[in-house]
Write an enzyme that holds these catalytic residues in place. Structure first.
Site, PDB file in Angstrom:
ATOM      1  N   TYR A 118      -9.435   1.052  -5.172  1.00 61.71           N
ATOM      2  CA  TYR A 118      -9.053  -0.348  -4.957  1.00 61.71           C
ATOM      3  C   TYR A 118      -9.059  -1.155  -6.261  1.00 61.71           C
ATOM      4  O   TYR A 118      -8.457  -2.226  -6.318  1.00 61.71           O
ATOM      5  CB  TYR A 118      -9.988  -0.998  -3.927  1.00 61.71           C
ATOM      6  CG  TYR A 118      -9.680  -0.623  -2.488  1.00 61.71           C
ATOM      7  CD1 TYR A 118      -9.045   0.571  -2.185  1.00 61.71           C
ATOM      8  CD2 TYR A 118     -10.021  -1.457  -1.448  1.00 61.71           C
ATOM      9  CE1 TYR A 118      -8.762   0.914  -0.877  1.00 61.71           C
ATOM     10  CE2 TYR A 118      -9.739  -1.123  -0.132  1.00 61.71           C
ATOM     11  CZ  TYR A 118      -9.117   0.064   0.148  1.00 61.71           C
ATOM     12  OH  TYR A 118      -8.836   0.395   1.445  1.00 61.71           O
ATOM     13  N   CYS A 129      -5.066  -0.070  -7.074  1.00 57.80           N
ATOM     14  CA  CYS A 129      -3.933  -0.417  -6.191  1.00 57.80           C
ATOM     15  C   CYS A 129      -3.859  -1.918  -5.926  1.00 57.80           C
ATOM     16  O   CYS A 129      -2.778  -2.510  -5.981  1.00 57.80           O
ATOM     17  CB  CYS A 129      -4.001   0.370  -4.894  1.00 57.80           C
ATOM     18  SG  CYS A 129      -5.409  -0.007  -3.828  1.00 57.80           S
ATOM     19  N   THR A 164      -4.264   5.202   7.262  1.00 58.98           N
ATOM     20  CA  THR A 164      -3.242   4.772   6.323  1.00 58.98           C
ATOM     21  C   THR A 164      -2.291   5.919   6.001  1.00 58.98           C
ATOM     22  O   THR A 164      -2.719   6.995   5.603  1.00 58.98           O
ATOM     23  CB  THR A 164      -3.917   4.273   5.033  1.00 58.98           C
ATOM     24  OG1 THR A 164      -4.741   3.164   5.366  1.00 58.98           O
ATOM     25  CG2 THR A 164      -2.906   3.864   3.989  1.00 58.98           C
ATOM     26  N   HIS A 186     -12.778   6.114  -3.033  1.00 59.97           N
ATOM     27  CA  HIS A 186     -11.824   5.166  -2.454  1.00 59.97           C
ATOM     28  C   HIS A 186     -12.133   3.734  -2.909  1.00 59.97           C
ATOM     29  O   HIS A 186     -11.227   2.907  -3.020  1.00 59.97           O
ATOM     30  CB  HIS A 186     -11.844   5.290  -0.930  1.00 59.97           C
ATOM     31  CG  HIS A 186     -10.496   5.025  -0.320  1.00 59.97           C
ATOM     32  ND1 HIS A 186      -9.316   5.532  -0.833  1.00 59.97           N
ATOM     33  CD2 HIS A 186     -10.118   4.270   0.755  1.00 59.97           C
ATOM     34  CE1 HIS A 186      -8.302   5.110  -0.105  1.00 59.97           C
ATOM     35  NE2 HIS A 186      -8.760   4.330   0.849  1.00 59.97           N
ATOM     36  N   CYS A 242      -3.307   7.565  -1.758  1.00 58.54           N
ATOM     37  CA  CYS A 242      -4.624   7.627  -2.422  1.00 58.54           C
ATOM     38  C   CYS A 242      -5.679   8.276  -1.542  1.00 58.54           C
ATOM     39  O   CYS A 242      -6.562   8.986  -2.021  1.00 58.54           O
ATOM     40  CB  CYS A 242      -5.113   6.232  -2.763  1.00 58.54           C
ATOM     41  SG  CYS A 242      -3.923   5.249  -3.616  1.00 58.54           S
ATOM     42  N   GLU A 256      -0.761   1.698   9.085  1.00 53.12           N
ATOM     43  CA  GLU A 256      -1.937   2.360   9.620  1.00 53.12           C
ATOM     44  C   GLU A 256      -1.621   2.790  11.046  1.00 53.12           C
ATOM     45  O   GLU A 256      -0.744   2.206  11.683  1.00 53.12           O
ATOM     46  CB  GLU A 256      -3.166   1.434   9.627  1.00 53.12           C
ATOM     47  CG  GLU A 256      -3.963   1.437   8.331  1.00 53.12           C
ATOM     48  CD  GLU A 256      -3.302   0.647   7.218  1.00 53.12           C
ATOM     49  OE1 GLU A 256      -2.524  -0.276   7.532  1.00 53.12           O
ATOM     50  OE2 GLU A 256      -3.547   0.940   6.023  1.00 53.12           O
ATOM     51  N   CYS A 296       0.858  -1.185   0.000  1.00 54.94           N
ATOM     52  CA  CYS A 296       0.000   0.000   0.000  1.00 54.94           C
ATOM     53  C   CYS A 296       0.893   1.233   0.000  1.00 54.94           C
ATOM     54  O   CYS A 296       1.771   1.366   0.848  1.00 54.94           O
ATOM     55  CB  CYS A 296      -0.888  -0.007   1.243  1.00 54.94           C
ATOM     56  SG  CYS A 296      -1.770   1.539   1.487  1.00 54.94           S
ATOM     57  N   GLU A 308      -7.403  -5.103   4.423  1.00 56.54           N
ATOM     58  CA  GLU A 308      -7.791  -3.788   3.895  1.00 56.54           C
ATOM     59  C   GLU A 308      -8.719  -3.951   2.690  1.00 56.54           C
ATOM     60  O   GLU A 308      -9.620  -3.140   2.480  1.00 56.54           O
ATOM     61  CB  GLU A 308      -6.542  -2.988   3.508  1.00 56.54           C
ATOM     62  CG  GLU A 308      -6.833  -1.544   3.151  1.00 56.54           C
ATOM     63  CD  GLU A 308      -5.567  -0.801   2.765  1.00 56.54           C
ATOM     64  OE1 GLU A 308      -4.826  -0.386   3.664  1.00 56.54           O
ATOM     65  OE2 GLU A 308      -5.308  -0.651   1.552  1.00 56.54           O
TER      66      GLU A 308
END
Lengths: 483, 98
Positions: A296, A299, A191, A292, A104, A257, A100, A447
């Site tokens: 995904y 990413c 994050t 968001h 973003c 995180e 990650c 996640e």
């Protein structure tokens, strides 16, 4: 200077004074801490790829505010092409880090806050959008990392914010002063918080009138007085303290995180973008979540590319790559991964312009995208473990491999095909372990389940956006039903 | 007379060809009258080569087309929309430069 170099980014973090706790201690130097540093390297990659001619077409954009070339992570999407490029950039970043890369969430936050504050000002005559644009221009000019902070700890999920035994379980305004507001509470699962210059706080759910104090959005420097961070543990995280590089799986990159705590944080009015306008909190949550959920589809696909490559190499090194069932499993992994990408691209291509001019994704398709993300990475991970074999979790350590006496035994008995050194086989199996159940599994698995909203949140949105009545009409027409 | 060539890349999200390697191969095959640049400056070039990793060629937009008199488009295993084997990409681009 609208584009920082990777080195300038790292230096800018060194000048910050974040209050970070990790494993029971206050961290004096987060940048060089071996547990935190790989996550910083991932964010740093967003800067170095923006300087690379081979990637600048995805990594940079022209600011509609200043006309300057800026990092795409600081950009407000001005077309569906921008939305598509965002997803492609995220896939690229996942491929380059296998983890990650954290930036973003801020990009999604600025895009959501832009359109919602514009609409608030139009309806209520407030000045939030003007303040936000001033903030954004600074972020674009300085090429800064913003942590979009939405998720509150939430305490008893059966109770609304104001009915919690402890009012701080939802972030709220405790005092309004002439100069600004005082905020208490916390944001969970943040994050990239430790690698950010600013935090952009948003409400966690649609608020009602009685919870108006919880409808708050603002920005603050990440190291502002009154903010502290408690770093989240990851599976196998202390392997990074052992001084080995094979056993960590991904020696260079990672994610993180943290719990972000606001202890009477003072926020000047110029940094406040919502304060009590509860009727707009739902739109802000919905749009941020939508962006968001689109993210995904990029990413996770990039990290999936790395995992598929690792599984294929594991098969090669095991001498099993020609087995039909192995080939078929790799095909299935690719099929699942590209399905996720298709969803990310589809919700982007079907995006539309909002009143502020910023483009929003198709919310139904973005939620379908994320719903698939709650499932497919698990299946891809399962297949990667199937292909890799049990050695990915039973293999000897790097210290055993390097040991003057037993090293030769490890070398001999963990060997796959003759042409590949044992060390290479160990490296690729550890990478599979890292993504499927090590530090990177935080990003790739759990996640994928809960990030950007847990599966049920998407199902609610799919139900709302699914246009079921139209489908009934279609069926009636075909069936010859006349009401 | 020297001929200026600029190279532009797509973003490279999922390339099916090694874009950097291809440009290196082209560079090696070029005769001295050609000068290859990364196209970062604003000047106008004689020829531009747009190197895209796949057939989508998402970077093939009008925005920068004025920066060269003539453009050659490499998109995955194709040059100017004609499919070619990967190992022949460099030589076909080179033939189009002349």
């Amino acid at each position: 200077m609208a584009l920082k170099t990777a080195e300038q980014y790292e230096e800018s973090l060194r000048k910050m004074n974040l209050k970070v706790y990790l494993l029971g201690e206050l961290v004096k130097n987060p940048v060089d801490n071996p547990i935190i540093r790989p996550s910083m390297n991932s964010v740093k990659m967003t800067y170095s790829l923006a300087q690379d001619p081979q990637h600048e077409d995805l990594m940079t954009a022209k600011s509609h505010l200043t006309g300057e070339k800026i990092n795409r992570f600081c950009h407000l999407h001005q077309s569906t092409e921008d939305l598509v490029k965002k997803v492609k950039m995220q896939r690229l970043m996942g491929q380059k880090t296998g983890a990650c890369f954290q930036r973003c969430v801020g990009m999604d936050a600025i895009n959501a806050v832009d359109s919602v504050t514009f609409e608030m000002d139009k309806k209520l005559g407030t000045k939030y959008h003007e303040r936000f644009i001033k903030f954004l221009k600074m972020i674009q000019k300085e090429d800064l990392v913003v942590d979009g902070a939405m998720t509150d700890p939430k305490g008893d999920r059966g109770l609304s914010p104001g009915k919690q035994e402890d009012p701080d379980l939802y972030t709220h305004v405790v005092e309004k002063r002439k100069e600004g507001i005082i905020v208490r509470g916390a944001k969970a699962h943040q994050t990239g918080a430790i690698n950010s210059h600013w935090i952009l706080v948003m409400p966690t759910i649609a608020m009602s009138k009685e919870d108006a104090d919880y409808a708050v959005s603002f920005v603050a420097p990440a190291d502002a007085e009154g903010i502290s961070y408690i770093y989240g543990r990851q599976s196998c995280d202390t392997r990074k303290l052992e001084g080995c590089e094979i056993d960590v799986g991904n020696r260079q990159f990672g994610g993180h995180e943290a719990l972000m705590v606001f202890d009477n944080l003072f926020v000047p009015w110029e940094n406040v973008f919502m304060c009590g306008e509860y009727e707009f909190s739902g739109a802000l949550v919905e749009r941020f979540a939508g962006y968001h959920r689109q993210s995904y589809g990029g990413c996770k696909v990039g990290v999936g590319d790395v995992l598929i490559g690792a599984a294929a190499l594991a098969a090669d090194y095991n001498g099993a790559s020609k087995a039909p069932h192995i080939k078929d499993k790799l095909i299935e992994m690719i099929h699942l991964n590209e399905t996720l990408f298709s969803c990310g691209i589809a919700c982007s291509a079907q995006g539309h312009k909002t009143d502020s001019g910023t483009y929003l994704i198709d919310l139904l398709l973005a939620n379908v995208c994320k719903q698939n993300v709650t499932r497919f990475p698990y299946e891809i991970a399962r297949l990667a473990e199937d292909i890799s074999g049990g050695a990915m979790v039973t293999m000897a350590s790097e210290k055993d491999l390097r040991h003057p006496e037993i090293g030769k035994l490890v070398e001999k008995y963990f060997k796959g095909i003759a042409s590949v050194p044992t060390e290479n086989r160990c490296r690729i199996l550890r990478l599979v372990e890292n993504i499927t159940l090590g530090t990177a599994a935080v990003g790739y698995r759990t996640e994928s389940m809960h990030g950007a909203g847990s599966p049920q949140a998407q199902r609610i949105m799919i139900s709302r956006q699914g246009n079921l009545e139209q489908k009934k009409k279609l069926a009636k027409e075909i069936a010859g039903i006349k009401d | 007379m020297q001929i200026g060539i600029c190279v532009k890349y797509c973003g490279g999200c999922n390339p099916i060809i090694d874009r950097a390697k291809l440009v290196q191969e082209i560079k090696k095959l070029l005769s001295p009258e050609f000068i290859l640049s990364d196209g970062q400056t604003q000047e106008q070039w004689d020829i531009g080569i747009l190197v895209c990793g796949c057939l989508t060629a998402c970077a093939n937009k009008p925005d920068f087309k004025n920066s060269a008199v003539k453009w050659i488009l490499v998109a995955g295993h194709s040059v100017d929309h004609n499919n070619v084997p990967e190992k022949e990409l460099a030589s076909i681009v080179l033939a189009k430069l002349k």
